[in-house]
Design an enzyme around this catalytic site. Structure first.
Site, PDB file in Angstrom:
ATOM      1  N   PRO A  47     -10.770 -26.643  -9.121  1.00  0.00           N
ATOM      2  CA  PRO A  47     -10.746 -27.288  -7.799  1.00  0.00           C
ATOM      3  C   PRO A  47     -10.821 -28.798  -7.957  1.00  0.00           C
ATOM      4  O   PRO A  47     -11.692 -29.311  -8.676  1.00  0.00           O
ATOM      5  CB  PRO A  47     -12.010 -26.738  -7.126  1.00  0.00           C
ATOM      6  CG  PRO A  47     -12.914 -26.362  -8.238  1.00  0.00           C
ATOM      7  CD  PRO A  47     -12.034 -25.911  -9.365  1.00  0.00           C
ATOM      8  N   MET A  48      -9.907 -29.522  -7.306  1.00  0.00           N
ATOM      9  CA  MET A  48      -9.891 -30.980  -7.374  1.00  0.00           C
ATOM     10  C   MET A  48      -9.563 -31.546  -5.998  1.00  0.00           C
ATOM     11  O   MET A  48      -8.562 -31.158  -5.382  1.00  0.00           O
ATOM     12  CB  MET A  48      -8.850 -31.460  -8.391  1.00  0.00           C
ATOM     13  CG  MET A  48      -9.197 -31.156  -9.831  1.00  0.00           C
ATOM     14  SD  MET A  48      -7.908 -31.707 -10.967  1.00  0.00           S
ATOM     15  CE  MET A  48      -6.709 -30.381 -10.760  1.00  0.00           C
ATOM     16  N   GLN A 116     -12.407 -22.713  -2.290  1.00  0.00           N
ATOM     17  CA  GLN A 116     -13.719 -23.319  -2.546  1.00  0.00           C
ATOM     18  C   GLN A 116     -14.198 -24.071  -1.312  1.00  0.00           C
ATOM     19  O   GLN A 116     -13.473 -24.904  -0.762  1.00  0.00           O
ATOM     20  CB  GLN A 116     -13.681 -24.287  -3.723  1.00  0.00           C
ATOM     21  CG  GLN A 116     -15.098 -24.799  -4.043  1.00  0.00           C
ATOM     22  CD  GLN A 116     -15.146 -25.806  -5.164  1.00  0.00           C
ATOM     23  OE1 GLN A 116     -14.697 -26.928  -4.994  1.00  0.00           O
ATOM     24  NE2 GLN A 116     -15.714 -25.421  -6.296  1.00  0.00           N
ATOM     25  N   CYS A 145     -20.635 -29.950  -7.588  1.00  0.00           N
ATOM     26  CA  CYS A 145     -20.257 -31.345  -7.354  1.00  0.00           C
ATOM     27  C   CYS A 145     -21.488 -32.246  -7.391  1.00  0.00           C
ATOM     28  O   CYS A 145     -22.404 -32.076  -6.585  1.00  0.00           O
ATOM     29  CB  CYS A 145     -19.547 -31.487  -6.016  1.00  0.00           C
ATOM     30  SG  CYS A 145     -18.992 -33.187  -5.714  1.00  0.00           S
ATOM     31  N   ASN A 221     -15.351 -25.211 -18.439  1.00  0.00           N
ATOM     32  CA  ASN A 221     -14.684 -26.315 -17.748  1.00  0.00           C
ATOM     33  C   ASN A 221     -15.174 -27.628 -18.336  1.00  0.00           C
ATOM     34  O   ASN A 221     -16.273 -27.705 -18.872  1.00  0.00           O
ATOM     35  CB  ASN A 221     -15.004 -26.251 -16.248  1.00  0.00           C
ATOM     36  CG  ASN A 221     -14.136 -27.210 -15.443  1.00  0.00           C
ATOM     37  OD1 ASN A 221     -13.185 -27.786 -15.951  1.00  0.00           O
ATOM     38  ND2 ASN A 221     -14.485 -27.374 -14.177  1.00  0.00           N
ATOM     39  N   GLY A 222     -14.340 -28.659 -18.243  1.00  0.00           N
ATOM     40  CA  GLY A 222     -14.750 -29.984 -18.695  1.00  0.00           C
ATOM     41  C   GLY A 222     -14.126 -30.428 -19.997  1.00  0.00           C
ATOM     42  O   GLY A 222     -14.557 -31.418 -20.593  1.00  0.00           O
ATOM     43  N   GLY A 223     -13.070 -29.741 -20.457  1.00  0.00           N
ATOM     44  CA  GLY A 223     -12.497 -30.063 -21.765  1.00  0.00           C
ATOM     45  C   GLY A 223     -11.337 -31.031 -21.757  1.00  0.00           C
ATOM     46  O   GLY A 223     -10.796 -31.347 -22.820  1.00  0.00           O
ATOM     47  N   ALA A 249      -9.006 -29.192 -15.190  1.00  0.00           N
ATOM     48  CA  ALA A 249      -8.925 -30.104 -14.050  1.00  0.00           C
ATOM     49  C   ALA A 249      -7.994 -31.275 -14.371  1.00  0.00           C
ATOM     50  O   ALA A 249      -6.799 -31.220 -14.101  1.00  0.00           O
ATOM     51  CB  ALA A 249     -10.320 -30.584 -13.660  1.00  0.00           C
ATOM     52  N   ARG A 250      -8.525 -32.325 -14.968  1.00  0.00           N
ATOM     53  CA  ARG A 250      -7.757 -33.566 -15.120  1.00  0.00           C
ATOM     54  C   ARG A 250      -6.490 -33.404 -15.964  1.00  0.00           C
ATOM     55  O   ARG A 250      -5.464 -34.019 -15.663  1.00  0.00           O
ATOM     56  CB  ARG A 250      -8.657 -34.660 -15.710  1.00  0.00           C
ATOM     57  CG  ARG A 250      -9.749 -35.061 -14.736  1.00  0.00           C
ATOM     58  CD  ARG A 250     -10.761 -36.011 -15.344  1.00  0.00           C
ATOM     59  NE  ARG A 250     -11.887 -36.126 -14.434  1.00  0.00           N
ATOM     60  CZ  ARG A 250     -11.950 -36.996 -13.426  1.00  0.00           C
ATOM     61  NH1 ARG A 250     -10.946 -37.808 -13.193  1.00  0.00           N
ATOM     62  NH2 ARG A 250     -13.012 -37.040 -12.649  1.00  0.00           N
TER      63      ARG A 250
END
Length: 498
Positions: A47-48, A116, A145, A221-223, A249-250
């Site tokens: 989710p972004m 979400q 968040c 998540n976060g890689g 995400a990014r």
């Protein structure tokens, strides 16, 4: 599971529950899912905000994503929305009172999109779940968040320091449709502390410890910053965390073809693919431009980037990327489809039309009337003078284009305009015009010359001034002050939505 200060864990349950209490400092997402949504061996679009709209979600699915998340949507905003089936776009839209589409989805993603929401209230969360549950595969309560706008409202990461509130969300599970049990389905872990940001290293060791401590799927998540630059890196990150699935995400925002086994597409190809979906699903041009700017990144200062930044419509965006013909063809198809559907709807209206209703093709244009003078006001005054009951307005909204039509009943006769208007108020004014013209009664237009209602108001104002000069009390009964203000039909008239 042992709480961790270094990671941001979250849990998934079938429809409606939230994460278990975590030690303060963690962040998480509390996810609810419809079976048979599975979280083992999946590659997921995270989710972004402003990125996870329909065009990006569909593009990620095209490129190989298994599950896609929409951007976080706040429960209060969603509860103001009306669910509308958009027959032109073949979508389901959740539309705010200002006509803005807050959430749009389609059949293509129904079995793999996770909705979400941001919520700090169990009852509101449940109400939103009921509103969207038939159109999505899962419902996610954001407990991850760390941004101030979420935590200040007791949402996002703030939920992790309020176990009672989390448990109250869990209490709603049994009330949600298609629920089978309250057992946790998966845990999504963003490997950073609440105070950390994307530029900080991801804590793979903590995600791994969580993965080894539980039997349910763990989503890492976060890689994007440290690991994921191409498709093969997804597996590397998954192995480093011992996770069941990976959420991106990014890296996906910069290049959604990160999900392609065959490798990354060129920037031009993926941007054109994205624009096709943006046009096909009538995405707002500001959102389209934002997502394209995230893809361009270092190239924003190029000639193409500057043209994109200056674009003020979807059409102009298409022109920047040499897709003007696609825009024209697609919009022409939609226009033709809309016209066809309107014709069908009109035919149905005609078949069901009450033959006793007097009709004219008229619209209300306030520029043709003095300030604060309207046909409804004139009609109300005429009914009072003739000792008829006040006019009764019945208004309906057409789901195809959300336009309005109103029927006014005066002295047991019904009147309406055959033209549909963009608001309830305009439709009622048009109905009043039809009635007044049929009766041969002035409707207050500037071209009619002297306006007796304006003159009457002027006389009353002069009388009040005279009373003031003589020291008399100016207070008047409220009903007298409002004697020439048109009455609101919202409290007196039944409303229907087709």
């Amino acid at each position: 599971m042992t709480p961790s200060r270094d990671a941001s864990p979250g849990s998934s349950r079938p429809l409606g529950a939230a994460a278990e209490p975590r030690e303060e400092g963690s962040t998480a997402t509390g996810m609810t899912v419809n079976t048979p949504l599975c979280f083992r061996g999946k590659k997921i679009l995270a989710p972004m905000v402003r990125v996870g709209t329909l065009p990006m979600r569909l593009l990620a699915l095209d490129y190989g994503a298994d599950i896609v998340y929409c951007e976080e949507l706040i429960d209060i905003k969603m509860l103001q929305c009306k669910r509308v089936v958009n027959e032109v776009l073949e979508t389901v839209d959740f539309v705010a009172p200002n006509e803005r589409v807050v959430f749009r989805t389609c059949e293509r993603e129904r079995h793999c999109v996770v909705f979400q929401m941001g919520s700090a209230d169990a009852e509101r969360a449940l109400a939103v779940a009921k509103l969207v549950e038939s159109d999505v595969a899962g419902i996610d309560i954001n407990m991850g968040c760390p941004k101030e706008y979420s935590t200040k409202a007791s949402m996002g990461a703030a939920l992790l320091s309020d176990p009672d509130k989390i448990e109250s969300v869990e209490d709603t599970v049994n009330l949600v449709k298609r629920i089978e049990k309250t057992g946790i389905a998966a845990i999504a872990v963003h490997g950073r502390k609440k105070e950390e940001r994307p530029q900080h290293p991801v804590h793979c060791d903590v995600i791994k410890a969580i993965s080894e401590a539980v039997s349910i799927p763990v989503i890492a998540n976060g890689g994007s910053h440290d690991f994921i630059k191409e498709y093969t890196d997804i597996e590397t990150f998954q192995k480093a965390t011992a996770a069941s699935s990976v959420m991106i995400a990014r890296a996906a925002m910069w290049n959604p073809s990160i999900f392609r086994k065959e490798g990354l597409f060129s920037l031009k190809e993926l941007m054109q693919d994205y624009i096709k979906y943006a046009v096909r699903y009538d995405n707002h041009y500001t959102n389209t431009k934002y997502c394209l700017c995230q893809m361009l990144r270092e190239q924003l200062e190029t000639t193409e980037g500057k043209k994109l930044h200056a674009a003020q419509s979807t059409q102009e965006i298409c022109e920047v990327f040499e897709m003007a013909d696609f825009y024209e063809e697609t919009t022409a198809v939609f226009k033709a489809k809309k016209t066809s559907l309107e014709t069908e709807t009109q035919d149905e209206d005609d078949q069901m039309e009450d033959p006793d209703v007097i009709k004219m093709a008229v619209r209300f244009d306030k520029r043709e009337y003095p300030p604060q003078i309207t046909p409804k006001m004139y009609l109300l005054e005429w009914c009072r003078k003739e000792k008829h009951p006040q006019p009764v307005y019945e208004t309906v909204q057409r789901p195809l284009d959300r336009l309005f039509c109103s029927v006014v009943t005066v002295a047991e006769q019904k009147y309406r305009s055959t033209l549909w208007d963009k608001s309830k108020k305009l439709a009622e004014q048009a109905a009043a015009i039809v009635c007044l013209r049929t009766l041969g009664v002035p409707e207050g237009k500037l071209c009619e010359g002297e306006n007796h209602l304006i003159n009457k108001r002027k006389r009353e104002d002069q009388e009040r001034l005279n009373n003031r000069d003589h020291g008399e009390d100016l207070a008047e009964p409220s009903h007298k002050k409002a004697s020439f203000i048109e009455e609101t039909s919202d409290t007196n008239v039944p409303k229907m939505s087709l």
